[in-house]
Design a protein around this motif. Structure first.
Motif, PDB file in Angstrom:
ATOM      1  N   THR A 127     -14.873  -7.924 -10.652  1.00 13.62           N
ATOM      2  CA  THR A 127     -13.848  -7.214 -11.501  1.00 13.62           C
ATOM      3  C   THR A 127     -12.460  -7.726 -11.220  1.00 13.62           C
ATOM      4  O   THR A 127     -11.919  -7.984 -10.205  1.00 13.62           O
ATOM      5  N   GLU A 128     -11.834  -8.290 -12.445  1.00 17.53           N
ATOM      6  CA  GLU A 128     -10.535  -8.665 -12.387  1.00 17.53           C
ATOM      7  C   GLU A 128      -9.498  -7.465 -12.962  1.00 17.53           C
ATOM      8  O   GLU A 128      -9.840  -6.765 -13.838  1.00 17.53           O
ATOM      9  N   LYS A 129      -8.212  -7.685 -12.483  1.00 24.44           N
ATOM     10  CA  LYS A 129      -7.336  -6.633 -12.861  1.00 24.44           C
ATOM     11  C   LYS A 129      -5.870  -7.080 -12.556  1.00 24.44           C
ATOM     12  O   LYS A 129      -5.689  -8.072 -11.669  1.00 24.44           O
ATOM     13  N   THR A 130      -4.839  -6.751 -13.026  1.00 22.88           N
ATOM     14  CA  THR A 130      -3.685  -7.006 -12.554  1.00 22.88           C
ATOM     15  C   THR A 130      -3.181  -5.638 -11.722  1.00 22.88           C
ATOM     16  O   THR A 130      -3.687  -4.407 -12.147  1.00 22.88           O
ATOM     17  N   GLU A 131      -2.262  -6.146 -10.905  1.00 26.02           N
ATOM     18  CA  GLU A 131      -1.893  -4.745 -10.053  1.00 26.02           C
ATOM     19  C   GLU A 131      -0.578  -5.127  -9.490  1.00 26.02           C
ATOM     20  O   GLU A 131       0.132  -6.144  -9.584  1.00 26.02           O
TER      21      GLU A 131
ATOM     22  N   VAL B  50      12.550  -6.160  -6.003  1.00 22.94           N
ATOM     23  CA  VAL B  50      11.870  -5.138  -5.474  1.00 22.94           C
ATOM     24  C   VAL B  50      10.393  -5.553  -5.900  1.00 22.94           C
ATOM     25  O   VAL B  50       9.910  -5.746  -7.172  1.00 22.94           O
ATOM     26  N   CYS B  51       9.339  -5.789  -4.909  1.00 16.45           N
ATOM     27  CA  CYS B  51       8.153  -6.067  -5.278  1.00 16.45           C
ATOM     28  C   CYS B  51       7.372  -5.026  -4.373  1.00 16.45           C
ATOM     29  O   CYS B  51       7.213  -4.731  -3.235  1.00 16.45           O
ATOM     30  N   GLY B  52       6.005  -4.749  -4.980  1.00 13.13           N
ATOM     31  CA  GLY B  52       4.858  -3.834  -4.277  1.00 13.13           C
ATOM     32  C   GLY B  52       3.696  -4.306  -4.614  1.00 13.13           C
ATOM     33  O   GLY B  52       3.309  -5.038  -5.820  1.00 13.13           O
ATOM     34  N   THR B  53       2.508  -4.028  -3.729  1.00 13.04           N
ATOM     35  CA  THR B  53       1.187  -4.248  -3.972  1.00 13.04           C
ATOM     36  C   THR B  53       0.432  -3.733  -3.031  1.00 13.04           C
ATOM     37  O   THR B  53       1.054  -3.013  -1.961  1.00 13.04           O
ATOM     38  N   TYR B  54      -1.023  -3.623  -3.504  1.00 13.56           N
ATOM     39  CA  TYR B  54      -1.988  -2.738  -2.815  1.00 13.56           C
ATOM     40  C   TYR B  54      -2.837  -3.782  -1.532  1.00 13.56           C
ATOM     41  O   TYR B  54      -3.478  -3.092  -1.029  1.00 13.56           O
TER      42      TYR B  54
ATOM     43  N   CYS C 143       0.643  -1.110   0.085  1.00 18.84           N
ATOM     44  CA  CYS C 143      -0.047   0.200  -0.079  1.00 18.84           C
ATOM     45  C   CYS C 143       0.825   1.199  -0.191  1.00 18.84           C
ATOM     46  O   CYS C 143       1.507   1.568  -1.077  1.00 18.84           O
ATOM     47  N   GLY C 144       0.911   1.898   1.104  1.00 23.75           N
ATOM     48  CA  GLY C 144       1.767   3.349   1.055  1.00 23.75           C
ATOM     49  C   GLY C 144       3.208   3.021   0.906  1.00 23.75           C
ATOM     50  O   GLY C 144       3.948   3.885   0.330  1.00 23.75           O
ATOM     51  N   GLY C 145       3.628   1.725   1.519  1.00 18.14           N
ATOM     52  CA  GLY C 145       5.074   1.353   1.223  1.00 18.14           C
ATOM     53  C   GLY C 145       5.204   1.123  -0.197  1.00 18.14           C
ATOM     54  O   GLY C 145       6.389   1.378  -0.826  1.00 18.14           O
ATOM     55  N   TYR C 146       4.139   0.466  -0.963  1.00 16.72           N
ATOM     56  CA  TYR C 146       4.539   0.271  -2.405  1.00 16.72           C
ATOM     57  C   TYR C 146       4.437   1.794  -3.125  1.00 16.72           C
ATOM     58  O   TYR C 146       5.291   1.865  -4.091  1.00 16.72           O
ATOM     59  N   GLN C 147       3.522   2.723  -2.721  1.00 18.68           N
ATOM     60  CA  GLN C 147       3.602   4.093  -3.396  1.00 18.68           C
ATOM     61  C   GLN C 147       4.988   4.649  -3.064  1.00 18.68           C
ATOM     62  O   GLN C 147       5.770   5.237  -3.987  1.00 18.68           O
ATOM     63  N   MET C 148       5.727   4.468  -2.018  1.00 15.06           N
ATOM     64  CA  MET C 148       7.055   5.045  -1.802  1.00 15.06           C
ATOM     65  C   MET C 148       7.732   4.562  -2.464  1.00 15.06           C
ATOM     66  O   MET C 148       9.254   5.152  -2.844  1.00 15.06           O
ATOM     67  N   LEU C 149       7.878   3.409  -3.138  1.00 13.95           N
ATOM     68  CA  LEU C 149       8.831   2.572  -3.925  1.00 13.95           C
ATOM     69  C   LEU C 149       9.073   3.081  -5.323  1.00 13.95           C
ATOM     70  O   LEU C 149       9.927   3.075  -5.894  1.00 13.95           O
TER      71      LEU C 149
ATOM     72  N   SER D 196      -1.759   4.134  -8.686  1.00 17.66           N
ATOM     73  CA  SER D 196      -0.393   3.931  -9.299  1.00 17.66           C
ATOM     74  C   SER D 196      -0.668   3.438 -10.898  1.00 17.66           C
ATOM     75  O   SER D 196      -1.265   2.570 -11.008  1.00 17.66           O
ATOM     76  N   THR D 197       0.094   4.110 -11.666  1.00 17.80           N
ATOM     77  CA  THR D 197       0.016   3.727 -13.069  1.00 17.80           C
ATOM     78  C   THR D 197       1.580   3.257 -13.385  1.00 17.80           C
ATOM     79  O   THR D 197       2.859   3.787 -13.055  1.00 17.80           O
TER      80      THR D 197
END
Length: 517
Positions: A421-425, A432-436, A330-336, A402-403
């Motif tokens: 609803t399906e999506k990739t995120e 290094v890996c990030g996710t919401y 989440c926020g950690g993913y955004q920071m990266l 995030s885009t």
């Protein structure tokens, strides 16, 4: 209509949440339909219900103990601090807005109808409601507008058990002083005292217990022991942050940013023998972990600024360059990512350079994403290869979108459990890996997958390491909690208190008030 009982405390972190969870489990085991309730909760650890509504994790934990699905009815008001003097106000699971402490103090009485609507709905559906207070009922500067301690007890007509924390010292003064600072009708509503977190020989405590009962004219209904129960903590008062942790065969470090939220994401690693999970606040404490976690935060940009100014960002970059696994949620993913932008002033406003380890940009939106998801990891590079196709469940709760930029590769595919609803995120790039997705490590296969990834990188055999399914593990912990409380609380007396209620006290108080008029 349900019978009620309320746990209040002499201070924050006196153990109210755990005691309430234990009573929920006991009543559930005894065959009653029971639900937890807390009118107002202040915490950064939150949860998304199956309807996509937000509530505090303490009541989620208590609902699990009660054997029922969490509902936002159990926590109609959630305050999520955004800084030292203000909070995001969430009512019935939806964001109402952000208010200063002063403005909220003036406004909160307007939320009483929402509180009582939720409470009455729960009371119609259950036999017993276990209510939790907040902080202390003796905060005399706040009593006139109270909606969570004695004010709630009166609205719910709930007898009160008052708990004090002996582990922090002065428990007799805590309990006696709290009782003395209450109004006469409030004192009458306290039907039992609990001395909590006791270590040692209870017989040494007995003379003090007798004197306390004599002075307060209230029975002590139990001396509960200090219990190392592994359930989810409510907020930053958790003892996890200060726990001394020896470095294990696999060493993991969670960066303890100032506004850390949903750190419960990492609890499953604590149950894997040979794995150490450390919360690190100062650069000197980081050392050389095998995995660095960047957790969720209520204020991504301010916490990123803290990382930069404290010197922690430089250490993260150095560790990443050496091959250390970095995982952000989440926020950690955004920071990266590379850039963060806040055009609507959701946080601090303006733009900020990210840590730059993932090729993504984040823009903070006015609308909060809230949903439960299921999904799986995609085909990751060799650093995270053991996670390939491993399935997970969890939830998303964030204000930013995030885009991807050139070179970005999604880390997971998810499906919204409500809409389908399906999506990739998420994103990964080498180590290094990030996710919401919060709660992504709760399934044993996911936590062990990351451990195996570390084992491959270090060239060590971790095949014998065993994890646990965290949901199953928590069930055993609730049973242990209930068993211990049955031994140390006078449950016969507590059931009597539950049956007797306090309606006669409230009626007497109302009559006296009318007579004075």
């Amino acid at each position: 209509m349900a019978k009620t009982i309320m746990i209040q405390g002499t201070m924050s972190n006196a153990g109210k949440s755990l005691l309430a969870a234990g009573l929920c489990r006991i009543f559930h085991q005894d065959g009653y339909r029971v639900a937890p309730f807390k009118s107002q909760n202040m915490a950064l650890n939150s949860f998304i219900t199956s309807e996509g509504l937000e509530m505090g994790r303490a009541q989620v934990m208590q609902a699990e103990a009660a054997g029922i699905e969490p509902s936002v009815l159990m926590n109609p008001i959630l305050l999520k601090p955004t800084n030292d003097v203000g909070s995001q106000v969430i009512v019935n699971g939806e964001v109402l807005g952000t208010m200063s402490a002063r403005d909220y103090f003036k406004y909160k009485k307007k939320l009483v109808p929402d509180i009582m609507k939720a409470f009455h709905k729960l009371a119609e559906e259950n036999d017993i409601i276990v209510i939790e207070g907040a902080g202390s009922p003796a905060e005399i500067n706040l009593k006139s507008e109270d909606i969570v301690n004695m004010g709630m007890a009166k609205m719910a007509k709930a007898p009160v058990l008052l708990a004090g924390d002996i582990d922090r010292g002065g428990v007799f003064a805590q309990l006696y002083g709290t009782v003395e600072l209450l109004e006469e009708d409030e004192r009458k509503m306290i039907k039992g005292l609990i001395i909590n977190k006791f270590r040692g020989d209870k017989s040494i405590l007995d003379p003090g217990v007798a004197m306390l009962e004599e002075k307060c004219k209230i029975p002590v209904v139990g001396v509960a022991p200090y219990m190392n129960i592994q359930v989810e903590d409510e907020d930053s008062l958790t003892e996890r942050f200060d726990r001394h942790q020896e470095v294990g065969v696999i060493d993991m470090a969670v960066i303890r940013v100032p506004r850390i939220s949903n750190f419960t994401d990492f609890n499953p690693f604590e149950s894997i023998p040979g794995v150490s999970l450390r919360y690190v606040q100062h650069p000197s404490g980081l050392k050389q972990p095998d995995v660095i976690f960047l957790p969720g935060t209520k204020n991504t940009m301010d916490d990123l600024k803290w990382l930069r100014e404290s010197g922690m960002e430089a250490l993260i970059l150095k560790a990443a360059a050496s091959g250390t696994l970095i995982f952000g949620i989440c926020g950690g993913y955004q920071m990266l990512g590379e850039n963060l932008s806040d055009p609507h002033g959701v946080e601090a406003g303006g733009t900020m350079r990210g840590i730059g380890l993932l090729p993504v940009d984040t823009v903070f939106a006015e609308h909060k994403t809230r949903t439960q998801v299921c999904g799986k990891f995609l085909e990751l590079d060799e650093e995270f290869a053991p996670l390939k196709n491993v399935e997970f469940t969890g939830y998303e709760i964030h204000m930013g979108e995030s885009t991807w930029k050139n070179g970005a590769v999604a880390s997971t595919s998810t499906c919204d459990t409500v809409t389908g609803t399906e999506k990739t995120e998420g994103t990964f790039y080498h180590n290094v890996c990030g996710t919401y997705v919060h709660g992504i490590f709760d399934k044993e296969e996911v936590a062990l997958g990351l451990v195996r990834a570390v084992g491959i990188r270090k060239g060590i055999d971790v095949s014998e390491m065993e994890g646990v399914d965290f949901a199953t593990f928590k069930e055993t912990q609730y049973d242990i909690l209930a068993s211990e409380l049955r031994k140390h609380l006078d449950m016969k007396k507590i059931y009597e208190i539950l049956e007797q209620g306090v309606e006669d006290i409230l009626e007497e108080s109302e009559s006296e008030g009318e007579a004075e008029k």
